[in-house]
Write a protein that holds these residues in place. Structure first.
Motif, PDB file in Angstrom:
ATOM      1  N   SER A 169      27.808  -7.683  19.286  1.00 33.99           N
ATOM      2  CA  SER A 169      28.526  -6.559  18.730  1.00 33.99           C
ATOM      3  C   SER A 169      30.103  -6.548  19.148  1.00 33.99           C
ATOM      4  O   SER A 169      30.392  -7.421  20.207  1.00 33.99           O
ATOM      5  N   VAL A 170      30.951  -5.756  18.537  1.00 34.25           N
ATOM      6  CA  VAL A 170      32.406  -5.731  18.938  1.00 34.25           C
ATOM      7  C   VAL A 170      32.325  -5.493  20.606  1.00 34.25           C
ATOM      8  O   VAL A 170      33.184  -5.768  21.344  1.00 34.25           O
ATOM      9  N   GLU A 171      31.570  -4.250  21.063  1.00 36.96           N
ATOM     10  CA  GLU A 171      31.548  -3.809  22.265  1.00 36.96           C
ATOM     11  C   GLU A 171      31.384  -4.983  23.289  1.00 36.96           C
ATOM     12  O   GLU A 171      31.911  -5.158  24.332  1.00 36.96           O
ATOM     13  N   ALA A 215      27.159  -0.462  33.218  1.00 35.62           N
ATOM     14  CA  ALA A 215      28.109   0.787  33.136  1.00 35.62           C
ATOM     15  C   ALA A 215      29.477   0.781  32.979  1.00 35.62           C
ATOM     16  O   ALA A 215      30.063   1.315  32.094  1.00 35.62           O
ATOM     17  N   GLU A 216      29.978   0.115  33.934  1.00 37.64           N
ATOM     18  CA  GLU A 216      31.296  -0.034  34.476  1.00 37.64           C
ATOM     19  C   GLU A 216      31.811  -0.976  33.086  1.00 37.64           C
ATOM     20  O   GLU A 216      33.107  -0.656  32.758  1.00 37.64           O
ATOM     21  N   ARG A 217      31.493  -2.035  32.775  1.00 37.62           N
ATOM     22  CA  ARG A 217      31.999  -2.847  31.844  1.00 37.62           C
ATOM     23  C   ARG A 217      31.858  -2.481  30.337  1.00 37.62           C
ATOM     24  O   ARG A 217      32.789  -2.786  29.488  1.00 37.62           O
ATOM     25  N   LEU A 218      30.853  -1.516  30.174  1.00 36.72           N
ATOM     26  CA  LEU A 218      30.793  -0.903  29.011  1.00 36.72           C
ATOM     27  C   LEU A 218      31.828   0.206  28.725  1.00 36.72           C
ATOM     28  O   LEU A 218      32.475   0.488  27.689  1.00 36.72           O
ATOM     29  N   ALA A 219      32.143   0.667  29.938  1.00 32.69           N
ATOM     30  CA  ALA A 219      33.340   1.864  29.871  1.00 32.69           C
ATOM     31  C   ALA A 219      34.606   1.215  29.622  1.00 32.69           C
ATOM     32  O   ALA A 219      35.424   1.802  28.994  1.00 32.69           O
ATOM     33  N   ARG A 220      34.731   0.150  30.380  1.00 39.90           N
ATOM     34  CA  ARG A 220      36.126  -0.562  30.313  1.00 39.90           C
ATOM     35  C   ARG A 220      36.331  -1.285  28.591  1.00 39.90           C
ATOM     36  O   ARG A 220      37.312  -1.164  28.305  1.00 39.90           O
ATOM     37  N   ALA A 221      35.184  -1.631  28.234  1.00 38.63           N
ATOM     38  CA  ALA A 221      35.191  -2.234  27.084  1.00 38.63           C
ATOM     39  C   ALA A 221      35.501  -1.047  25.764  1.00 38.63           C
ATOM     40  O   ALA A 221      36.344  -1.250  25.101  1.00 38.63           O
ATOM     41  N   ARG A 222      35.108   0.002  26.095  1.00 35.70           N
ATOM     42  CA  ARG A 222      35.315   1.266  25.193  1.00 35.70           C
ATOM     43  C   ARG A 222      36.743   1.596  25.260  1.00 35.70           C
ATOM     44  O   ARG A 222      37.763   2.044  24.616  1.00 35.70           O
ATOM     45  N   LEU A 237      40.412   1.235  18.110  1.00 34.60           N
ATOM     46  CA  LEU A 237      39.172   0.887  17.517  1.00 34.60           C
ATOM     47  C   LEU A 237      37.969   1.699  17.916  1.00 34.60           C
ATOM     48  O   LEU A 237      37.086   1.227  18.304  1.00 34.60           O
ATOM     49  N   ASP A 238      38.315   2.997  18.388  1.00 30.04           N
ATOM     50  CA  ASP A 238      37.338   3.890  19.005  1.00 30.04           C
ATOM     51  C   ASP A 238      36.185   3.929  17.786  1.00 30.04           C
ATOM     52  O   ASP A 238      36.461   4.303  16.748  1.00 30.04           O
ATOM     53  N   VAL A 259      40.090  -6.781  18.063  1.00 28.61           N
ATOM     54  CA  VAL A 259      39.149  -6.959  18.921  1.00 28.61           C
ATOM     55  C   VAL A 259      39.382  -8.002  19.925  1.00 28.61           C
ATOM     56  O   VAL A 259      39.104  -7.872  21.349  1.00 28.61           O
ATOM     57  N   ALA A 260      39.933  -9.094  19.359  1.00 28.62           N
ATOM     58  CA  ALA A 260      40.509 -10.320  20.096  1.00 28.62           C
ATOM     59  C   ALA A 260      41.472  -9.585  21.409  1.00 28.62           C
ATOM     60  O   ALA A 260      41.411 -10.107  22.716  1.00 28.62           O
TER      61      ALA A 260
END
Length: 340
Positions: A93-95, A110-117, A125-126, A144-145
């Protein structure tokens, strides 16, 4: 701007008998948007790869924020690279694409998903996190890149012709967005491009590269208006280069001169030059309409030719038509002298 974020000291790079980079000294300030501009094969991409660590210099030194990194591999340098093809993982996925580097480094989920968002929000790209790359447009994949490169907050972002695959209107929009993103994040951007418009639009400074050497460095307007060499004058936009006998006939002085086409004014034969203007007469050999402007090729005596570019803001003098004799005028200072 702060201390030098990137510094190359007497850097050369040889590939066998070919010298791709020839004794380059270069310094980028922290928070600067800097562009390497040049034709294919000029050495600009090799310079970027030397900064990234994908290549090691034959001689010379590479520094990042005052620390020598010449022998360090890419993953130990505080830089990230965005390539022209984006290199996104199609099965993620993009995330997940954006968070991948954090996962490799062992950052908690949890941290990496928060920082990815957060990174996706930075590139507007919210809400796109669950999508796959195939479901995105070219401009969205480019963002995304960018988000993936920005997610671990590098000191320097390297951009290897990232807009080359986009159509003209999208490319221009992304130029504006990239510049705004750089201002917002404060990260040093180093862009490699062969597109003069990109360099003029986005850069704080630009270096024109030819045959592995830097011909000129400066703010885009300075490099455009006051080129240091004939190569820079010809590559940084369109120009009229006049040398030798042609310079004496057209400019009225010996030497080599650059006259930008937009600086030349078209007029009727009866119109005299104003004070400080130079004038020649010629024949309209070609007229090309290019949307916002029209390009004229004017044939002069002795087989000399001048290109004139005129914005389509108002009507032309009645005499400006194919094969007509017309007058060309420009300020003396607009004939910029160049090294012979």
């Amino acid at each position: 701007m702060t201390e030098a974020a990137v510094r190359l000291v007497s850097v050369t790079k040889d590939f066998g008998a070919v010298r791709a980079v020839d004794g380059v000294d270069l310094s980028l300030a922290g928070g600067e948007f800097f562009s390497l501009l040049g034709p294919s094969g000029s050495g600009k991409t090799t310079l970027l790869r030397l900064v990234a660590g994908f290549e090691r210099p034959t001689t010379g030194r590479v520094e990042l924020s005052g620390r020598e990194v010449t022998a360090l591999p890419p993953h130990r340098r505080d830089v990230r690279t965005v390539f022209q093809d984006y290199a996104l993982f199609p099965h993620m996925s993009v995330e997940q694409n954006v968070a991948y580097a954090l996962m490799v480094r062992g950052v908690r989920k949890a941290e990496r998903l928060a920082r990815a968002r957060e990174a996706l929000a930075t590139v507007r790209l919210d809400g796109f996190g669950p999508r796959r790359p195939a479901e995105l447009s070219g401009g969205q994949r480019q963002r995304v890149a960018l988000a993936r490169a920005l997610v671990d907050r590098p000191a320097v972002l390297l951009l290897d012709e990232p807009l080359g695959a986009l159509d003209l209107s999208l490319r221009r929009r992304m130029q504006t967005e990239l510049k705004e993103l750089q201002r917002t994040t404060g990260i040093t951007f180093l862009l490699v491009t062969h597109d003069q418009e990109e360099a003029l639009t986005m850069s704080d400074r630009v270096a024109v590269v030819s045959d592995g050497r830097i011909e000129q460095i400066g703010p885009p307007v300075e490099v455009y208006e006051r080129p240091a060499t004939a190569f820079v004058a010809g590559f940084m936009g369109t120009t009229n280069l006049l040398r030798g006998a042609a310079a004496r006939r057209v400019v009225g002085r010996p030497g080599t001169f650059s006259i930008r086409p937009e600086r030349i004014r078209l007029a009727d034969l009866a119109e005299p030059p104003a004070e400080g203007e130079r004038t020649v007469t010629g024949r309209v050999a070609d007229i090309v309409h290019a949307g916002a402007h029209t390009r004229f090729t004017i044939a002069l005596p002795h087989d000399d030719r001048l290109t004139v570019i005129r914005q389509n803001l108002a009507g032309l003098p009645p005499s400006v038509r194919p094969d007509a004799e017309i007058r060309l005028l420009w300020d003396h200072d607009d004939a910029f002298p160049l090294p012979s």
